[in-house]
Design an enzyme around this catalytic site. Structure first.
Site, PDB file in Angstrom:
ATOM      1  N   ASP A   1     -19.517   4.069  -2.174  1.00 39.21           N
ATOM      2  CA  ASP A   1     -19.198   4.715  -1.012  1.00 39.21           C
ATOM      3  C   ASP A   1     -20.633   5.247  -0.539  1.00 39.21           C
ATOM      4  O   ASP A   1     -21.000   6.381  -1.399  1.00 39.21           O
ATOM      5  CB  ASP A   1     -17.970   5.336  -1.157  1.00 39.21           C
ATOM      6  CG  ASP A   1     -17.988   6.354   0.068  1.00 39.21           C
ATOM      7  OD1 ASP A   1     -18.551   6.120   1.171  1.00 39.21           O
ATOM      8  OD2 ASP A   1     -17.012   7.310   0.251  1.00 39.21           O
TER       9      ASP A   1
ATOM     10  N   TYR B   1     -11.483  -3.141  14.655  1.00 47.73           N
ATOM     11  CA  TYR B   1     -12.168  -3.246  13.440  1.00 47.73           C
ATOM     12  C   TYR B   1     -11.298  -3.259  12.444  1.00 47.73           C
ATOM     13  O   TYR B   1     -10.575  -2.269  12.121  1.00 47.73           O
ATOM     14  CB  TYR B   1     -13.292  -2.158  13.579  1.00 47.73           C
ATOM     15  CG  TYR B   1     -14.197  -1.754  12.226  1.00 47.73           C
ATOM     16  CD1 TYR B   1     -15.065  -2.963  11.995  1.00 47.73           C
ATOM     17  CD2 TYR B   1     -13.965  -0.875  11.223  1.00 47.73           C
ATOM     18  CE1 TYR B   1     -15.751  -2.941  10.871  1.00 47.73           C
ATOM     19  CE2 TYR B   1     -14.805  -0.765  10.277  1.00 47.73           C
ATOM     20  CZ  TYR B   1     -15.710  -1.751  10.086  1.00 47.73           C
ATOM     21  OH  TYR B   1     -16.676  -1.625   9.030  1.00 47.73           O
TER      22      TYR B   1
ATOM     23  N   TYR C   1     -22.999   5.189  16.339  1.00 45.82           N
ATOM     24  CA  TYR C   1     -21.632   5.636  15.753  1.00 45.82           C
ATOM     25  C   TYR C   1     -21.738   6.434  14.658  1.00 45.82           C
ATOM     26  O   TYR C   1     -21.058   7.633  14.541  1.00 45.82           O
ATOM     27  CB  TYR C   1     -20.526   4.393  15.529  1.00 45.82           C
ATOM     28  CG  TYR C   1     -19.319   4.901  15.044  1.00 45.82           C
ATOM     29  CD1 TYR C   1     -18.185   5.501  15.963  1.00 45.82           C
ATOM     30  CD2 TYR C   1     -19.031   4.914  13.617  1.00 45.82           C
ATOM     31  CE1 TYR C   1     -16.958   5.537  15.447  1.00 45.82           C
ATOM     32  CE2 TYR C   1     -17.820   5.433  13.241  1.00 45.82           C
ATOM     33  CZ  TYR C   1     -16.791   5.837  14.214  1.00 45.82           C
ATOM     34  OH  TYR C   1     -15.671   6.225  13.655  1.00 45.82           O
ATOM     35  N   HIS C   2     -22.435   5.742  13.684  1.00 47.69           N
ATOM     36  CA  HIS C   2     -22.613   6.335  12.178  1.00 47.69           C
ATOM     37  C   HIS C   2     -23.313   7.758  12.503  1.00 47.69           C
ATOM     38  O   HIS C   2     -23.281   8.632  11.293  1.00 47.69           O
ATOM     39  CB  HIS C   2     -23.226   5.547  11.273  1.00 47.69           C
ATOM     40  CG  HIS C   2     -22.261   4.290  11.128  1.00 47.69           C
ATOM     41  ND1 HIS C   2     -22.696   2.991  11.969  1.00 47.69           N
ATOM     42  CD2 HIS C   2     -21.250   3.882  10.623  1.00 47.69           C
ATOM     43  CE1 HIS C   2     -21.799   1.988  11.854  1.00 47.69           C
ATOM     44  NE2 HIS C   2     -20.859   2.620  10.917  1.00 47.69           N
TER      45      HIS C   2
ATOM     46  N   HIS D   1     -21.118   7.243   2.279  1.00 47.96           N
ATOM     47  CA  HIS D   1     -20.953   8.169   3.291  1.00 47.96           C
ATOM     48  C   HIS D   1     -21.114   9.437   2.569  1.00 47.96           C
ATOM     49  O   HIS D   1     -20.041  10.077   1.756  1.00 47.96           O
ATOM     50  CB  HIS D   1     -19.365   8.180   3.746  1.00 47.96           C
ATOM     51  CG  HIS D   1     -19.184   6.821   4.517  1.00 47.96           C
ATOM     52  ND1 HIS D   1     -18.743   5.814   3.946  1.00 47.96           N
ATOM     53  CD2 HIS D   1     -19.306   6.718   6.050  1.00 47.96           C
ATOM     54  CE1 HIS D   1     -18.752   4.721   4.922  1.00 47.96           C
ATOM     55  NE2 HIS D   1     -19.071   5.436   5.992  1.00 47.96           N
TER      56      HIS D   1
ATOM     57  N   LYS E   1     -20.521  11.677  -6.145  1.00 49.20           N
ATOM     58  CA  LYS E   1     -19.957  10.331  -5.520  1.00 49.20           C
ATOM     59  C   LYS E   1     -19.858   9.260  -6.600  1.00 49.20           C
ATOM     60  O   LYS E   1     -20.932   8.992  -7.180  1.00 49.20           O
ATOM     61  CB  LYS E   1     -20.640  10.065  -4.183  1.00 49.20           C
ATOM     62  CG  LYS E   1     -20.486  11.012  -2.986  1.00 49.20           C
ATOM     63  CD  LYS E   1     -20.861  10.573  -1.831  1.00 49.20           C
ATOM     64  CE  LYS E   1     -20.002   9.521  -1.243  1.00 49.20           C
ATOM     65  NZ  LYS E   1     -18.565  10.025  -0.880  1.00 49.20           N
TER      66      LYS E   1
END
Length: 692
Positions: free
Chosen positions: A566, A52, A206-207, A568, A562
């Site tokens: 982004d 990736y 995955y996340h 996350h 934040k």
């Protein structure tokens, strides 16, 4: 049900543990496919090495892709930058700091053509991790391929197109859940009709793993999302066999070696059962095909070269679990964007496993293992129980909207961090077997300002040379397709992209009908203290905060923000939970804020201290801008920064006014104590000024 859905691991497994396992006689390539979806697995063809990558502009990423293919990669996996994920062109104010930083910037079909220049798209499969702006990005790929001479029907690859997990974990959404699901299903319908070799969805666990899920919860939420997509598509008239045959999955492989092998095997069993229950008849549609990536959350900044070992063992678990393709993380990703040497070693790790270690010589060496077969059966049981809980919530969308999913992920992340901070979960070089030295590495430095300047000029050129009325007509048609609820959104977007509309313009056309979705960022009370109880450092932190509260008659206030695009939020939410449980009054700011928006929000909270969480590489631009915006408002609260910040960037950030930078391995108890220390120093400085 207990948060830990799996029974405790035993020290010894015997034949008695297999008494109720129903699939022991099944062979690889046979239902329920726990031993793999192909009879020969890797003995005739190894798994696909699919690293990736993507950074800066399309030309820079194209060179990396062509080099990877020359050096043994068998497929490409595209990382897009955050503005592209969020449907912004590079010239948008909200995109300013993030262009090209955590992926490649794609604004138009011309960028997409540069990205794949010289790549045989009829031979190389391309995976694109894109859900939020899936319409314009996938449309640009299809148009770029056609204009480069490739037949769209021959294109091979995968589009992620998994919007539900964005609402659960990664937050790279644009629109509300209902219109987002319309977009996702329209993409599937179009690909079923026109790109039969292209996977129309890659349902991602995955996340969810990275957000805090253990193996059972990751698998349960992934399968719940897949169920929702398939049910909607079948209700809309799609053929279940065709839908399931063009679906794939994406899983994290973390540090629980045996458990991760069992998770991947259990995923195939459960998908086969689910597909069969839907009336699916073809074996291919019952086969769960997967891509895996070693877990980014298992990488550590302290003694970072130890990450090579962690990644290698995780890669072996993915292979023993039967993955079809694999990405191995670079060892330095806990420090910065991966350097060239580290990225090469990550790829070579897979080549060594394929060609030197004999992993491809035998089909499913774990078949019949007392341990693995028993763990697989227990995993299936645990996942089914979690799916029942989700159904009890009213289904996966109701579970998202109620906050049930996010709360489960948040508690899991807090528990894991508390176990590492206390030393209960051993991390070599971080909380055990530490030595007084740090690891340095080369870094990939992206000059985001230069990338943005180039992208802005390309946008200016494309807009000045295109047929403007044709673009306006195509964008109006796209908006009308969304408004009327008729027609296919991807087909309409392809028309707009072919006319040279940009990614941002296509998104803006949809925003005429569906406003951008905003969700509050929250942390859960007691999510940390329940897990951190008994840790001496944590008790010391609580005492320090208690003394401050006693001295000033209130709790210390932190505004935690934040910045940029982004989404996350794991780190920010865990820090907020820990500091809140330690005795702080913590306010979490909204996602996707500009520095001026974040400063205005923080100022309104009258904070004693401002914290910034950063993970995506844009800190060098965004944090100084935040400091300036706070000063403009007369906010003198000290600012601290936490996340992935290369050491080479520290001095400039300190010069701008940041008082403390916390790396990703800093224990939460230490952060709490240091923040109280900063507040005490600031208070004494103010007293000294007043006295003098």
């Amino acid at each position: 049900m207990n948060e830990r859905t799996m029974a405790p691991r035993k020290a010894l497994y015997t034949q008695t543990d297999l008494a109720d396992v129903p699939w022991l006689d099944a062979r690889p390539g046979e239902y329920p496919f726990q031993r793999g979806i192909h009879a020969t697995m890797y003995t005739q063809r190894p798994w696909t090495i699919r690293q990736y990558t993507g950074y800066a502009d399309a030309a820079a990423s194209n060179l990396a892709y062509r080099d990877a293919l020359e050096r043994g990669a068998k497929g490409l996996s595209v990382a897009f930058d955050l503005p592209t994920h969020r449907g912004y062109d590079s010239d948008h104010d909200h995109a300013a700091a993030d262009v090209g930083m955590a992926g490649v910037a794609i604004d138009s079909v011309e960028d997409m053509k540069r990205l794949f220049d010289g790549v045989a798209l009829d031979e190389v499969s391309v995976s694109m991790t894109m859900s939020g702006a899936v319409l314009p990005v996938l449309a640009a790929f299809i148009v770029a391929a056609e204009e480069s001479g490739f037949d769209a029907a021959q294109l091979r690859g995968t589009i992620q197109n998994d919007i539900l997990k964005e609402f659960m974990a990664r937050n790279a959404y644009i629109f509300a859940p209902d219109p987002s699901l319309r977009i996702a299903t329209d993409v599937v319908h179009y690909l079923l009709a026109h790109l039969p070799r292209f996977n129309a969805m890659s349902v991602s666990g995955y996340h969810l793993h990275e957000a805090g899920a253990d193996g059972a919860l990751e698998l349960a939420l992934t399968l719940a999302n897949a169920r929702e997509y398939v049910r909607r598509l079948v209700e809309q008239g799609a053929d279940a066999d065709r839908v399931c045959a063009q679906l794939s999955f994406f899983f994290a492989v973390g540090r629980d070696f045996y458990g991760e092998i069992a998770k991947l095997r259990a995923a195939r069993v459960m998908w086969a059962e689910f597909a069969q229950a839907l009336g699916v008849r073809s074996a291919r549609a019952m086969q769960l095909r997967m891509h895996c990536q070693t877990a980014g959350s298992s990488l550590h900044a302290q003694r970072a070269q130890n990450n090579v070992v962690r990644t290698t063992v995780e890669a072996m678990a993915a292979v023993f679990g039967g993955t079809q393709s694999l990405h191995t993380n670079a060892w330095d990703e806990a420090l910065s964007l991966p350097g060239a040497a580290a990225a090469t070693l990550a790829r070579d790790t897979q080549l060594i496993l394929q060609h030197e270690m004999g992993l491809c010589d035998v089909v499913d060496p774990w078949g019949g293992s007392y341990l693995i077969e028993a763990l697989t059966a227990r995993m299936v049981e645990g996942v089914k129980a979690l799916l029942a809980e989700i159904d009890h919530q009213g289904g996966v969308i109701a579970a998202i909207e109620s906050g049930w999913v996010q709360a489960r992920l948040h508690r899991g992340a807090a528990r894991t961090q508390a176990q590492m901070d206390s030393g209960e979960r051993v991390v070599v070089g971080v909380n055990h077997y530490r030595e007084a030295h740090s690891t340095e590495s080369e870094r990939l430095e992206v000059d985001g300002r230069m990338v943005r300047a180039m992208q802005v000029e390309r946008l200016r050129h494309i807009k000045s040379t295109r047929n403007a009325p044709r673009v306006d007509t195509a964008l109006d048609a796209l908006a009308q397709c969304a408004r009327a609820g008729k027609g296919n959104l991807l087909a309409a977007t392809i028309d707009a992209i072919r006319a040279r509309a940009t990614v941002g313009e296509c998104t803006a056309a949809l925003e005429r009908v569906w406003p951008r979705w905003h969700a509050a960022l929250t942390s859960e009370a007691s999510a940390w203290s329940e897990a951190g109880e008994g840790d001496a450092a944590w008790r010391a932190a609580q005492d320090a905060v208690s003394h401050w509260c006693a001295a000033y008659g209130r709790k210390p206030r932190m505004a935690l923000v934040k910045l940029g695009q982004d989404g996350h939020d794991r780190g920010a939410r865990v820090v907020a939970a820990a500091l809140g449980d330690a005795g702080f009054e913590v306010s979490l700011g909204p996602l996707f804020a500009t520095p001026h928006e974040a400063a205005a929000w923080a100022y309104s909270r009258e904070p004693d201290i401002v914290g910034v969480s950063t993970l995506a590489g844009a800190h060098a631009t965004l944090v100084p801008a935040l400091l300036g915006a706070l000063r403009e408002r007369g906010c003198g609260a000290p600012v601290v920064l936490g996340g992935i910040v290369p050491t080479a960037h520290h001095e400039s950030l300190f010069t701008c006014g940041v008082l403390k930078i916390f790396g990703p391995d800093t224990p939460l108890g230490q952060i709490a104590q240091d923040v109280v220390g900063i507040l005490n120093e600031v208070e004494w400085s103010l007293r000294d000024c007043c006295t003098s």
